[in-house]
Design a protein around this motif. Structure first.
Motif, PDB file in Angstrom:
ATOM      1  N   GLY A 159     -41.610   8.905 -22.615  1.00 32.83           N
ATOM      2  CA  GLY A 159     -41.332   8.581 -24.202  1.00 32.83           C
ATOM      3  C   GLY A 159     -40.321  10.214 -24.692  1.00 32.83           C
ATOM      4  O   GLY A 159     -40.581  10.271 -26.053  1.00 32.83           O
ATOM      5  N   VAL A 160     -39.686  10.883 -23.919  1.00 28.40           N
ATOM      6  CA  VAL A 160     -39.192  12.053 -24.221  1.00 28.40           C
ATOM      7  C   VAL A 160     -37.545  12.081 -23.981  1.00 28.40           C
ATOM      8  O   VAL A 160     -36.999  12.677 -24.938  1.00 28.40           O
ATOM      9  CB  VAL A 160     -39.807  13.469 -23.628  1.00 28.40           C
ATOM     10  N   LEU A 161     -37.058  11.635 -22.867  1.00 27.27           N
ATOM     11  CA  LEU A 161     -35.790  12.082 -22.462  1.00 27.27           C
ATOM     12  C   LEU A 161     -34.856  11.346 -23.093  1.00 27.27           C
ATOM     13  O   LEU A 161     -33.614  11.742 -23.474  1.00 27.27           O
ATOM     14  CB  LEU A 161     -35.627  11.586 -20.906  1.00 27.27           C
ATOM     15  N   HIS A 162     -35.179  10.187 -23.985  1.00 27.02           N
ATOM     16  CA  HIS A 162     -34.223   9.600 -24.873  1.00 27.02           C
ATOM     17  C   HIS A 162     -33.931  10.107 -26.034  1.00 27.02           C
ATOM     18  O   HIS A 162     -33.060   9.845 -26.751  1.00 27.02           O
ATOM     19  CB  HIS A 162     -34.686   8.156 -25.316  1.00 27.02           C
ATOM     20  N   PHE A 163     -34.538  11.405 -26.282  1.00 29.29           N
ATOM     21  CA  PHE A 163     -34.464  12.315 -27.462  1.00 29.29           C
ATOM     22  C   PHE A 163     -33.506  13.284 -26.981  1.00 29.29           C
ATOM     23  O   PHE A 163     -33.184  14.310 -27.898  1.00 29.29           O
ATOM     24  CB  PHE A 163     -35.847  12.922 -27.990  1.00 29.29           C
ATOM     25  N   VAL A 164     -33.300  13.473 -25.643  1.00 26.26           N
ATOM     26  CA  VAL A 164     -32.210  14.404 -25.414  1.00 26.26           C
ATOM     27  C   VAL A 164     -30.800  13.676 -25.172  1.00 26.26           C
ATOM     28  O   VAL A 164     -30.619  13.150 -24.164  1.00 26.26           O
ATOM     29  CB  VAL A 164     -32.885  15.135 -24.222  1.00 26.26           C
ATOM     30  N   MET A 165     -29.902  14.406 -26.060  1.00 31.15           N
ATOM     31  CA  MET A 165     -28.453  13.696 -25.730  1.00 31.15           C
ATOM     32  C   MET A 165     -27.791  14.232 -24.524  1.00 31.15           C
ATOM     33  O   MET A 165     -28.134  15.297 -24.171  1.00 31.15           O
ATOM     34  CB  MET A 165     -27.889  13.858 -27.052  1.00 31.15           C
ATOM     35  N   ASP A 166     -26.767  13.375 -24.180  1.00 29.94           N
ATOM     36  CA  ASP A 166     -25.973  13.864 -22.929  1.00 29.94           C
ATOM     37  C   ASP A 166     -25.506  15.347 -22.883  1.00 29.94           C
ATOM     38  O   ASP A 166     -25.650  16.053 -21.802  1.00 29.94           O
ATOM     39  CB  ASP A 166     -24.915  12.754 -22.678  1.00 29.94           C
ATOM     40  N   ASP A 167     -25.186  15.859 -24.151  1.00 29.88           N
ATOM     41  CA  ASP A 167     -24.320  17.077 -24.217  1.00 29.88           C
ATOM     42  C   ASP A 167     -25.828  18.186 -24.105  1.00 29.88           C
ATOM     43  O   ASP A 167     -25.313  19.481 -23.962  1.00 29.88           O
ATOM     44  CB  ASP A 167     -23.589  17.369 -25.285  1.00 29.88           C
ATOM     45  N   GLU A 168     -26.846  17.678 -23.887  1.00 29.01           N
ATOM     46  CA  GLU A 168     -27.838  18.633 -23.804  1.00 29.01           C
ATOM     47  C   GLU A 168     -28.591  18.420 -22.499  1.00 29.01           C
ATOM     48  O   GLU A 168     -29.484  19.343 -22.220  1.00 29.01           O
ATOM     49  CB  GLU A 168     -29.132  18.258 -25.036  1.00 29.01           C
ATOM     50  N   LYS A 169     -27.814  17.981 -21.501  1.00 27.00           N
ATOM     51  CA  LYS A 169     -27.932  17.995 -20.208  1.00 27.00           C
ATOM     52  C   LYS A 169     -29.573  17.635 -19.417  1.00 27.00           C
ATOM     53  O   LYS A 169     -30.046  18.416 -18.877  1.00 27.00           O
ATOM     54  CB  LYS A 169     -27.657  19.471 -19.610  1.00 27.00           C
ATOM     55  N   PRO A 170     -29.784  16.320 -20.065  1.00 28.01           N
ATOM     56  CA  PRO A 170     -31.150  15.883 -19.603  1.00 28.01           C
ATOM     57  C   PRO A 170     -31.023  15.551 -18.162  1.00 28.01           C
ATOM     58  O   PRO A 170     -32.348  15.985 -17.427  1.00 28.01           O
ATOM     59  CB  PRO A 170     -31.229  14.504 -20.292  1.00 28.01           C
ATOM     60  N   PHE A 171     -29.865  15.148 -17.505  1.00 24.52           N
ATOM     61  CA  PHE A 171     -30.041  14.857 -16.175  1.00 24.52           C
ATOM     62  C   PHE A 171     -29.996  16.306 -15.032  1.00 24.52           C
ATOM     63  O   PHE A 171     -30.863  16.291 -14.221  1.00 24.52           O
ATOM     64  CB  PHE A 171     -28.770  14.104 -15.633  1.00 24.52           C
ATOM     65  N   GLU A 172     -29.526  17.413 -15.811  1.00 28.05           N
ATOM     66  CA  GLU A 172     -29.445  18.749 -15.028  1.00 28.05           C
ATOM     67  C   GLU A 172     -30.866  19.156 -15.109  1.00 28.05           C
ATOM     68  O   GLU A 172     -31.493  19.648 -14.254  1.00 28.05           O
ATOM     69  CB  GLU A 172     -28.470  19.656 -15.765  1.00 28.05           C
ATOM     70  N   ALA A 173     -31.522  18.928 -16.418  1.00 26.68           N
ATOM     71  CA  ALA A 173     -33.027  19.402 -16.488  1.00 26.68           C
ATOM     72  C   ALA A 173     -33.859  18.654 -15.600  1.00 26.68           C
ATOM     73  O   ALA A 173     -34.823  19.649 -14.910  1.00 26.68           O
ATOM     74  CB  ALA A 173     -33.382  19.215 -18.146  1.00 26.68           C
ATOM     75  N   VAL A 174     -33.985  17.472 -15.508  1.00 27.47           N
ATOM     76  CA  VAL A 174     -34.699  16.888 -14.489  1.00 27.47           C
ATOM     77  C   VAL A 174     -34.520  16.927 -13.072  1.00 27.47           C
ATOM     78  O   VAL A 174     -35.475  17.224 -12.548  1.00 27.47           O
ATOM     79  CB  VAL A 174     -34.788  15.071 -14.893  1.00 27.47           C
ATOM     80  N   ALA A 175     -33.163  17.285 -12.935  1.00 29.40           N
ATOM     81  CA  ALA A 175     -32.886  17.663 -11.500  1.00 29.40           C
ATOM     82  C   ALA A 175     -33.462  19.110 -11.109  1.00 29.40           C
ATOM     83  O   ALA A 175     -34.258  19.274 -10.023  1.00 29.40           O
ATOM     84  CB  ALA A 175     -31.277  17.843 -11.360  1.00 29.40           C
ATOM     85  N   ARG A 176     -33.592  19.905 -12.045  1.00 30.62           N
ATOM     86  CA  ARG A 176     -34.114  21.253 -11.866  1.00 30.62           C
ATOM     87  C   ARG A 176     -35.567  20.983 -11.582  1.00 30.62           C
ATOM     88  O   ARG A 176     -36.174  21.858 -10.590  1.00 30.62           O
ATOM     89  CB  ARG A 176     -34.156  21.967 -13.324  1.00 30.62           C
ATOM     90  N   LEU A 177     -36.255  20.027 -12.116  1.00 30.23           N
ATOM     91  CA  LEU A 177     -37.738  19.801 -11.889  1.00 30.23           C
ATOM     92  C   LEU A 177     -38.191  19.127 -10.695  1.00 30.23           C
ATOM     93  O   LEU A 177     -38.792  19.558  -9.957  1.00 30.23           O
ATOM     94  CB  LEU A 177     -38.319  18.883 -13.132  1.00 30.23           C
TER      95      LEU A 177
END
Ligand SMILES: C[S@@+](CC[C@H](N)C(=O)[O-])C[C@H]1O[C@@H](n2cnc3c(N)ncnc32)[C@H](O)[C@@H]1O
Length: 263
Positions: A159-177
């Motif tokens: 219930g967290v990643l939908h609060f992160v907009m595309d320009d805030e780079k959610p996919f890059e963040a999760v890739a790092r994890l």
């Protein structure tokens, strides 16, 4: 004593707060009039949103159980929210008593509640960190909670990643994890779906645009990118009511759930 006087230091009871609205949906007590007003508005649009919240919470508990039964003893709970029993550590430690939990949220309100409610729980470390800064978050999980990334870990991002907009780079963040996950690690995600009822999506967008509670509803094929390179555990990525066992009814707010394993 008034509600305001009981508020932990750092909490403003007069402004609605997303973590406390969610607590209200779950039937918790850590919320105020301002939060209940927002929650009631959501319930007017979609009365079954309380069911969605419960489905989501059950998915989180199930993910913890699956991870603990697989022998994972390190949990990184990102966007952990206000403690609500049974908490992640309670489920994990009932299966694996040595389990440790980094309980992470970017909201000082949640951090204050977690410090107040979890300070006596062994193996739980509340951490103030933002998923949009994954390197800092990983460093704190290691230095403050003692997470050892050379060993399997369960990342819980419910219930967290939908609060992160595309320009805030959610996919890059999760890739790092995903990069730091040792083989055998799990990634559990719950994310709001575009198949949510249009009326709910419109109301939600109008109510929250520009605020931290703004939601980016994403389609399943886009949400699937968060799991790139991982093996999906059955039943794959699915709406919460379908992911969970039992004959649960679909809700107007649709949230997708999935667990991926690094092999
Ligand atoms: C709907 S609650 C989910 C709570 C919990 N994960 C659960 O499933 O019961 C979402 C939580 O995510 C947190 N959050 C939102 N954006 C975040 C970010 N960028 N970094 C860390 N936490 C965030 C909010 O403060 C809130 O506590």
């Amino acid at each position: 004593m008034s509600e305001g006087n009981r508020a932990p230091v750092g909490v403003d009871p007069f402004r609605p707060n997303p973590a406390r609205v969610y607590n209200y949906m779950l039937g918790g007590k850590d919320n105020y009039d301002a939060d209940r007003l927002v929650g009631d508005r959501m319930l007017q649009v979609a009365p079954d949103t309380k069911d969605t919240a419960w489905h989501s919470r059950r998915f989180l508990m199930e993910a913890v159980r699956i991870a603990a039964e697989a022998g994972i003893r390190q949990f990184v709970d990102i966007g952990a929210g206000i403690p609500f029993s049974p908490n992640v550590h309670e489920i994990a430690q009932s299966i694996e008593p040595s389990a440790i939990v980094a309980s992470i949220d970017f909201d000082p309100v949640v951090f204050a509640h977690s410090n107040a409610l979890l300070s006596s729980a062994p193996g739980v470390t509340p951490i103030l960190a933002d998923i949009r800064e994954p390197d800092k978050l990983l460093e704190l999980a290691q230095s403050e909670a003692g997470i050892d990334f050379s060993q399997p870990v369960a990342f819980l991002i419910v219930g967290v990643l939908h609060f992160v907009m595309d320009d805030e780079k959610p996919f890059e963040a999760v890739a790092r994890l995903r990069d730091v996950m040792a083989p055998g690690s799990l990634l559990a995600i719950q994310h709001a779906s575009t198949s949510t009822h249009p009326f709910f999506k419109n109301t939600s967008s109008n109510d929250t645009v520009g605020s931290p509670a703004q939601v980016d509803f994403r389609p399943p094929d886009v949400v699937a990118h968060f799991f790139e390179g991982l093996e999906m555990l059955p039943p794959g990525l699915a709406p919460a009511n379908e992911w969970l066992e039992g004959d649960l009814r679909a809700t107007k707010l649709v949230v997708l759930c999935g667990i991926g394993r690094k092999n």
